[in-house]
Write a protein that holds these residues in place. Structure first.
Motif, PDB file in Angstrom:
ATOM      1  N   HIS A 233      35.426  36.292  29.884  1.00 31.34           N
ATOM      2  CA  HIS A 233      36.818  35.963  30.197  1.00 31.34           C
ATOM      3  C   HIS A 233      37.398  37.001  31.160  1.00 31.34           C
ATOM      4  O   HIS A 233      38.349  37.733  30.856  1.00 31.34           O
ATOM      5  N   ALA A 234      36.823  37.032  32.372  1.00 30.65           N
ATOM      6  CA  ALA A 234      37.139  38.069  33.346  1.00 30.65           C
ATOM      7  C   ALA A 234      38.139  37.582  34.389  1.00 30.65           C
ATOM      8  O   ALA A 234      38.336  36.385  34.586  1.00 30.65           O
ATOM      9  N   ASP A 235      38.751  38.551  35.069  1.00 27.55           N
ATOM     10  CA  ASP A 235      39.626  38.297  36.207  1.00 27.55           C
ATOM     11  C   ASP A 235      39.351  39.388  37.230  1.00 27.55           C
ATOM     12  O   ASP A 235      39.060  40.542  36.868  1.00 27.55           O
ATOM     13  N   LEU A 236      39.422  39.049  38.521  1.00 25.43           N
ATOM     14  CA  LEU A 236      39.144  39.982  39.607  1.00 25.43           C
ATOM     15  C   LEU A 236      40.440  40.458  40.255  1.00 25.43           C
ATOM     16  O   LEU A 236      41.418  39.708  40.346  1.00 25.43           O
ATOM     17  N   VAL A 237      40.413  41.698  40.747  1.00 23.67           N
ATOM     18  CA  VAL A 237      41.551  42.244  41.483  1.00 23.67           C
ATOM     19  C   VAL A 237      41.014  43.247  42.494  1.00 23.67           C
ATOM     20  O   VAL A 237      40.031  43.950  42.235  1.00 23.67           O
ATOM     21  N   GLN A 238      41.674  43.309  43.656  1.00 17.62           N
ATOM     22  CA  GLN A 238      41.282  44.249  44.695  1.00 17.62           C
ATOM     23  C   GLN A 238      42.217  45.433  44.694  1.00 17.62           C
ATOM     24  O   GLN A 238      43.438  45.290  44.604  1.00 17.62           O
ATOM     25  N   GLY A 239      41.641  46.635  44.789  1.00 17.89           N
ATOM     26  CA  GLY A 239      42.443  47.844  44.839  1.00 17.89           C
ATOM     27  C   GLY A 239      43.025  48.087  46.214  1.00 17.89           C
ATOM     28  O   GLY A 239      42.620  47.476  47.211  1.00 17.89           O
ATOM     29  N   PRO A 240      43.987  48.996  46.333  1.00 24.20           N
ATOM     30  CA  PRO A 240      44.613  49.276  47.632  1.00 24.20           C
ATOM     31  C   PRO A 240      43.650  49.887  48.632  1.00 24.20           C
ATOM     32  O   PRO A 240      43.913  49.842  49.840  1.00 24.20           O
ATOM     33  N   MET A 246      37.025  44.285  37.981  1.00 23.25           N
ATOM     34  CA  MET A 246      37.033  43.170  37.044  1.00 23.25           C
ATOM     35  C   MET A 246      37.604  43.640  35.712  1.00 23.25           C
ATOM     36  O   MET A 246      37.152  44.657  35.165  1.00 23.25           O
ATOM     37  N   VAL A 247      38.630  42.950  35.216  1.00 25.77           N
ATOM     38  CA  VAL A 247      39.055  43.157  33.837  1.00 25.77           C
ATOM     39  C   VAL A 247      38.459  42.028  33.007  1.00 25.77           C
ATOM     40  O   VAL A 247      38.323  40.895  33.481  1.00 25.77           O
ATOM     41  N   LEU A 248      38.095  42.334  31.791  1.00 21.85           N
ATOM     42  CA  LEU A 248      37.432  41.360  30.937  1.00 21.85           C
ATOM     43  C   LEU A 248      37.622  41.742  29.492  1.00 21.85           C
ATOM     44  O   LEU A 248      38.046  42.861  29.175  1.00 21.85           O
ATOM     45  N   LEU A 249      37.305  40.817  28.597  1.00 13.90           N
ATOM     46  CA  LEU A 249      37.385  41.134  27.179  1.00 13.90           C
ATOM     47  C   LEU A 249      36.002  41.497  26.640  1.00 13.90           C
ATOM     48  O   LEU A 249      34.971  41.115  27.187  1.00 13.90           O
ATOM     49  N   GLY A 250      36.011  42.249  25.566  1.00 21.03           N
ATOM     50  CA  GLY A 250      34.800  42.596  24.840  1.00 21.03           C
ATOM     51  C   GLY A 250      35.182  43.065  23.456  1.00 21.03           C
ATOM     52  O   GLY A 250      36.363  43.276  23.157  1.00 21.03           O
ATOM     53  N   LEU A 269      37.224  47.366  31.696  1.00 22.66           N
ATOM     54  CA  LEU A 269      37.267  47.413  33.154  1.00 22.66           C
ATOM     55  C   LEU A 269      35.865  47.663  33.691  1.00 22.66           C
ATOM     56  O   LEU A 269      35.111  48.457  33.124  1.00 22.66           O
ATOM     57  N   ALA A 270      35.517  46.993  34.793  1.00 23.41           N
ATOM     58  CA  ALA A 270      34.233  47.213  35.452  1.00 23.41           C
ATOM     59  C   ALA A 270      34.423  47.170  36.961  1.00 23.41           C
ATOM     60  O   ALA A 270      35.200  46.356  37.462  1.00 23.41           O
ATOM     61  N   PRO A 271      33.694  48.033  37.701  1.00 21.23           N
ATOM     62  CA  PRO A 271      33.747  47.969  39.160  1.00 21.23           C
ATOM     63  C   PRO A 271      32.923  46.790  39.666  1.00 21.23           C
ATOM     64  O   PRO A 271      31.989  46.324  39.006  1.00 21.23           O
ATOM     65  N   VAL A 272      33.275  46.306  40.839  1.00 25.53           N
ATOM     66  CA  VAL A 272      32.554  45.189  41.462  1.00 25.53           C
ATOM     67  C   VAL A 272      32.239  45.566  42.900  1.00 25.53           C
ATOM     68  O   VAL A 272      33.114  46.031  43.636  1.00 25.53           O
ATOM     69  N   ARG A 273      30.972  45.370  43.302  1.00 22.58           N
ATOM     70  CA  ARG A 273      30.600  45.502  44.709  1.00 22.58           C
ATOM     71  C   ARG A 273      30.071  44.152  45.176  1.00 22.58           C
ATOM     72  O   ARG A 273      29.716  43.304  44.371  1.00 22.58           O
ATOM     73  N   TRP A 274      30.044  43.969  46.484  1.00 20.08           N
ATOM     74  CA  TRP A 274      29.656  42.677  47.051  1.00 20.08           C
ATOM     75  C   TRP A 274      28.338  42.823  47.795  1.00 20.08           C
ATOM     76  O   TRP A 274      28.170  43.716  48.630  1.00 20.08           O
ATOM     77  N   VAL A 275      27.402  41.948  47.456  1.00 24.34           N
ATOM     78  CA  VAL A 275      26.084  41.920  48.097  1.00 24.34           C
ATOM     79  C   VAL A 275      25.819  40.486  48.540  1.00 24.34           C
ATOM     80  O   VAL A 275      25.807  39.570  47.700  1.00 24.34           O
ATOM     81  N   ASP A 276      25.640  40.295  49.841  1.00 19.21           N
ATOM     82  CA  ASP A 276      25.401  38.957  50.382  1.00 19.21           C
ATOM     83  C   ASP A 276      26.506  37.981  49.967  1.00 19.21           C
ATOM     84  O   ASP A 276      26.237  36.822  49.620  1.00 19.21           O
ATOM     85  N   ASP A 277      27.739  38.467  49.972  1.00 18.65           N
ATOM     86  CA  ASP A 277      28.904  37.650  49.626  1.00 18.65           C
ATOM     87  C   ASP A 277      28.893  37.181  48.177  1.00 18.65           C
ATOM     88  O   ASP A 277      29.515  36.165  47.834  1.00 18.65           O
ATOM     89  N   TRP A 278      28.214  37.943  47.311  1.00 17.12           N
ATOM     90  CA  TRP A 278      28.252  37.672  45.871  1.00 17.12           C
ATOM     91  C   TRP A 278      28.702  38.940  45.153  1.00 17.12           C
ATOM     92  O   TRP A 278      28.308  40.047  45.539  1.00 17.12           O
TER      93      TRP A 278
END
Length: 495
Positions: A233-240, A246-250, A269-278
């Motif tokens: 049950h995650a949601d994404l947000v971009q930092g400044p 990603m915020v999510l439940l656990g 909270l978890a960091p997200v990086r993008w690889v090949d647009d994923w």
């Protein structure tokens, strides 16, 4: 700094949804049968959160009656900022409430009365706007509508979308984003228990077609030895700074097999990086690469000197001035009973989420007439309480576990106000595979502060694995009969 397996919002704060406006982040969570509903938080660093209030703080916004079951009520909000206004869309699963939208110019409130979307069906609603201003509402399932939020009118749909990986149950919690050249559809799947996971697909338009990420699920802890489980049950947000998060439940299970979680589903909270647009999600509770900005810390002790209760205090289904007030006896919280105690859906109760695996709650209680005290509540059928009865000269510890209700301890006390104590101690070692997650004990304090322990109870029976449902423990004061006054309540973490 945060560490491994540390939530950024500890306790029953599930289904997080986040948005950023400038340098400010705002986050909301599900509230179920509790009032006021949908807590609203603010942060500058995604780690330290301060509660601004509750979005649904009036009966005109949230009507939960005695026949609202526990773990019903308000599900899975989505919070978005568009065209200078905050939009909050939720599912009210009680009394045909359905999908409703609230708006505010200030996330601290006031929020509007509900705008119903009577033709939008399902749970876990999401909102997003495309470049021409069309508003898309995506629901668990996964299906989608085009809507006019001003009138609550459906302009198109429902249209089925990508519903997750093959054979995975419960595709839910959809969130749709425009990121770069793609539209991304983020969902939860696998159910909100140990199989929970986060998966994603992308497409050229908000209505697809969508292709799934070849590395799905992009985040899950199922089948691992990670201390945090049920991740989803995650949601994404971009930092400044351009980074993604990603915020999510656990949950944090404790004890032996099968493991019991007692605090409810928490926000991580978890960091997200993008690889090949994923997106590739990193480990939980990683610290953002900008300076941490701790906000003001709410005092753990409340002396009830203010006319309004702090936003962290919640009640079961409703809270009226007739039954809960700080005006009747200045400097005290007064509770007038309605119903018949914690077994009754109409119980008069004011509590706060248990946020630490080990903690102590103390309160100075004066029962004017009738009975009441301190309780640890999961639902009507699972709670422990220490109760004073006026005129009896006794304090009793009551236990309710499913169909069983009994008194496990009785202690004489002097007449007048008495300090009652609830203490929770996490199990530090396992006796065997059946060992519970913690011990819940009850005590009464003498005038010199010396506690007398009345009972020590196994905490597993106040867990989701035993009781079922979607909530976690709430600890607070209640009136079973008559009138109960509380001079103060304090909450002390013992982790």
């Amino acid at each position: 700094m945060t560490g491994a397996a540390t939530p950024v919002l500890a306790g029953m704060y599930p289904d997080p949804s986040v948005c950023r406006v400038g340098e400010d982040y705002y986050l909301v969570c599900s509230s179920f049968e509790y009032f006021p509903g949908v807590p609203v938080f603010h942060s500058r660093d995604l780690v330290h959160w301060t509660q601004l209030g509750n979005a649904l703080d009036r009966p005109s916004q949230l009507l939960l009656t005695a026949d609202t079951p526990s773990s019903a009520g308000i599900y899975a909000p989505t919070l978005r900022h568009h065209d200078g206004k905050f939009h909050l869309i939720v599912t009210s699963v009680s009394h045909g409430g359905g999908t409703v939208v609230f708006t505010a110019t200030d996330p601290a409130g006031p929020w509007s009365d509900p705008i119903p979307l009577p033709d939008v069906h399902g749970i876990d609603p999401d909102l997003v706007w495309d470049d021409d201003g069309t508003c898309w509402c995506t629901m668990a399932g996964v299906h989608q509508y085009r809507v006019d939020l001003a009138t609550g009118t459906v302009l198109g749909g429902p249209q089925p979308l990508w519903s997750g990986t093959d054979r995975a149950k419960a595709p839910e919690a959809p969130h749709l984003y425009r990121i770069g050249r793609f539209w991304y559809l983020l969902i939860a799947e696998g159910g909100t228990e140990r199989g929970h996971a986060v998966s994603i697909a992308r497409g050229p338009a908000p209505d697809g077609p969508f292709e799934p990420c070849p590395a799905n699920p992009v985040l899950t802890h199922r089948g691992t030895g990670e201390p945090v489980q049920n991740t989803g049950h995650a949601d994404l947000v971009q930092g400044p700074d351009g980074s993604w998060w990603m915020v999510l439940l656990g949950v944090r299970p404790g004890g032996g097999t099968p493991g019991w979680h007692v605090l409810g589903r928490e926000t991580f909270l978890a960091p997200v990086r993008w690889v090949d647009d994923w997106p590739v999600a990193g480990p939980l509770t990683a610290t953002p690469p900008w300076p941490l900005r701790p906000g003001p810390v709410e005092p753990d002790r409340d002396d009830f000197d203010d006319s309004a209760l702090r936003p962290s205090w919640i009640s079961v289904r409703d809270r009226s001035e007739e039954h809960c007030t700080t005006e009747e006896r200045p400097g005290w919280l007064t509770l007038h009973a309605r119903g018949a105690g914690l077994d009754d859906p109409s119980v008069v109760f004011v509590g706060r989420r248990q946020q630490h695996r080990s903690c102590r709650v103390r309160a100075l209680v004066d029962v004017e007439r009738g009975s009441g005290g301190l309780a640890v509540r999961l639902d009507e059928e699972h709670h422990y309480e220490v109760e004073v009865e006026a005129g009896s000269g006794e304090v009793r510890v009551h236990v309710r576990i499913g169909p069983l209700r009994t008194v496990v301890a009785v202690q004489p006390v002097p007449a007048g106000p008495v300090v009652l104590v609830v203490r929770v101690d996490e199990a530090r070692e396992l006796r065997d595979a059946r060992s519970g997650p913690d011990t819940v004990s009850f005590a009464v304090e003498a005038a010199d502060g010396t506690p007398t322990t009345l009972a020590e109870l196994d905490g597993r029976y106040l867990s989701t694995e035993v009781a079922g449902g979607f909530t976690g423990r709430v600890i607070g004061a209640y009136a079973a009969t008559g009138t109960v006054h509380l001079d103060w309540i304090d909450y002390e973490p013992l982790d």
